[in-house]
Write an enzyme that holds these catalytic residues in place. Structure first.
Site, mmCIF file in Angstrom:
data_model
loop_
_atom_site.group_PDB
_atom_site.id
_atom_site.type_symbol
_atom_site.label_atom_id
_atom_site.label_comp_id
_atom_site.label_asym_id
_atom_site.label_seq_id
_atom_site.Cartn_x
_atom_site.Cartn_y
_atom_site.Cartn_z
ATOM 1 N N ASP A 1 -12.874 -0.655 4.780
ATOM 2 C CA ASP A 1 -11.832 -1.676 4.599
ATOM 3 C C ASP A 1 -10.902 -1.807 5.809
ATOM 4 O OD1 ASP A 1 -12.350 -2.880 2.112
ATOM 5 O OD2 ASP A 1 -11.313 -1.282 1.000
ATOM 6 N N ARG B 1 -8.482 4.569 1.764
ATOM 7 C CA ARG B 1 -8.027 3.777 2.923
ATOM 8 C C ARG B 1 -7.057 4.544 3.819
ATOM 9 N NH1 ARG B 1 -6.753 -2.462 2.065
ATOM 10 N NH2 ARG B 1 -7.173 -2.300 4.296
ATOM 11 N N ARG C 1 0.012 -2.055 -6.020
ATOM 12 C CA ARG C 1 0.028 -1.193 -4.832
ATOM 13 C C ARG C 1 1.469 -0.734 -4.546
ATOM 14 N NH1 ARG C 1 -5.222 -2.203 -2.111
ATOM 15 N NH2 ARG C 1 -6.559 -2.507 -3.915
ATOM 16 N N HIS D 1 -2.677 -8.075 -4.577
ATOM 17 C CA HIS D 1 -1.772 -8.111 -3.418
ATOM 18 C C HIS D 1 -1.038 -9.455 -3.457
ATOM 19 C CE1 HIS D 1 -3.741 -5.196 -0.220
ATOM 20 N NE2 HIS D 1 -2.691 -4.622 -0.803
ATOM 21 N N CYS E 1 -5.927 -11.596 4.939
ATOM 22 C CA CYS E 1 -6.083 -10.131 4.997
ATOM 23 C C CYS E 1 -6.654 -9.655 6.334
ATOM 24 C CB CYS E 1 -7.044 -9.644 3.910
ATOM 25 S SG CYS E 1 -6.728 -10.278 2.293
HETATM 26 N N1 ARG Z 1 -10.806 -3.693 -0.440
HETATM 27 C C1 ARG Z 1 -9.467 -3.870 0.075
HETATM 28 C C2 ARG Z 1 -8.476 -3.238 -0.880
HETATM 29 O O1 ARG Z 1 -8.650 -3.326 -2.055
HETATM 30 C C3 ARG Z 1 -9.171 -5.323 0.274
HETATM 31 C C4 ARG Z 1 -7.855 -5.570 0.948
HETATM 32 C C5 ARG Z 1 -7.487 -7.004 1.030
HETATM 33 N N2 ARG Z 1 -6.252 -7.201 1.656
HETATM 34 C C6 ARG Z 1 -5.313 -8.092 1.323
HETATM 35 N N3 ARG Z 1 -4.289 -8.231 2.109
HETATM 36 N N4 ARG Z 1 -5.332 -8.756 0.184
HETATM 37 O O2 ARG Z 1 -7.515 -2.625 -0.484
#
Ligand code: ARG
Length: 267
Positions: free
Chosen positions: A66, A91, A137, A166, A261
């Site tokens: 990612d 990550r 998050r 997000h 992203c």
């Molecule tokens: N697979 C990544 C995650 O879930 C995708 C991130 C996408 N980023 C964003 N800014 N929406 O963290």
């Protein structure tokens, strides 16, 4: 009015892009066509360069699929980067690689204590305010810490639909008075909050939101959108006087990320 012209961005070449774990409901492991992903990314870079934006490139490391989502790495303002604290351990190492890149390119480094999860995809500037998506998050404690650290007005917006985990999946800021949003992604209170602070707030259809319409990239009067976004959405953008550029990012969507992203704005 009109949004600021973007001058310089950072993208990560998707040499090792794949999906091999699941941390959001879009992710379906092992279906990425890598040459196709590389081609789509090249097209995105060409489109940015066509808008006279300087594109910096960080090379991807093999252990962090990612890492291609550069926007998540933190927010850059006036030569200082506030680094991400990734919510999921999968990550975490991306931060180390990007921190090195920022250090080598003479950015000042800042960070929150690691008890506060924070990813750039949850942060959108709106005029002099910082809008932060919470619930999946970042947390409300993150918002308080950001306000203290950055000495800014931070507006928490609670996200309630895991497909829109997000903030940049559900809210598209056009300029200091205008944005598009997908209401069902937000709690009732947060929908009201958006209506209070954004003078020209437009609805985004479910069809557009599901095609990553919010995950577009705006620079001045130009906007880059995923090519699968519906024609109705393009018309709405036209009506705002925006020039629409389309790039296909279907491979990246397999990881739950789109155009916004992939692009970290440096200046
Ligand atoms: N697979 C990544 C995650 O879930 C995708 C991130 C996408 N980023 C964003 N800014 N929406 O963290």
């Amino acid at each position: 009015m009109g949004a600021a012209q973007i001058k310089r961005v950072l993208l990560c070449r998707p040499t090792h892009f794949t999906v091999d774990y699941i941390i959001n409901p879009h992710m379906r492991p092992y279906r990425v066509d890598q040459p196709r992903a590389m081609h789509q990314w090249d097209e995105l870079v060409k489109t940015l360069e066509g808008l006279k934006i300087k594109v910096e490139v960080i090379e991807q490391k093999p252990d962090v699929p990612d890492m291609v989502f550069a926007t998540d790495q933190g927010i850059v303002k006036d030569g200082t980067v506030l680094l991400a604290n990734f919510r999921y351990p999968q990550r975490a190492k991306e931060r180390v690689y990007y921190r090195d890149w920022f250090r080598r390119h003479d950015f000042r480094l800042r960070a929150l204590s690691n008890v506060f999860p924070f990813e750039g995809g949850d942060a959108l500037l709106f005029g002099d305010k910082l809008l932060i998506g919470t619930g999946f998050r970042a947390t409300t404690a993150t918002c308080e810490e950001l306000a203290r650290k950055l000495n800014m007005d931070v507006v928490p917006l609670r996200l309630v639909d895991p497909y829109f985990y997000h903030l940049d999946m559900a809210l598209l800021v056009i300029d200091e008075a205008t944005a598009f949003y997908y209401p069902p992604a937000f709690s009732r209170n947060s929908q009201n909050r958006l209506m209070r602070i954004i003078p020209n707030l437009f609805l985004m259809s479910a069809e557009a939101a599901n095609a990553y319409a919010a995950n577009s990239f705006v620079s001045g009067q130009d906007i880059i959108v995923h090519s699968a976004t519906p024609a109705d959405f393009h018309k709405q953008l036209d009506a705002q006087g925006l020039r629409v550029h389309q790039v296909d990012v279907s491979e990246f969507i397999k990881a739950g990320g789109g155009i916004h992203c992939l692009i970290n704005t440096l200046a």
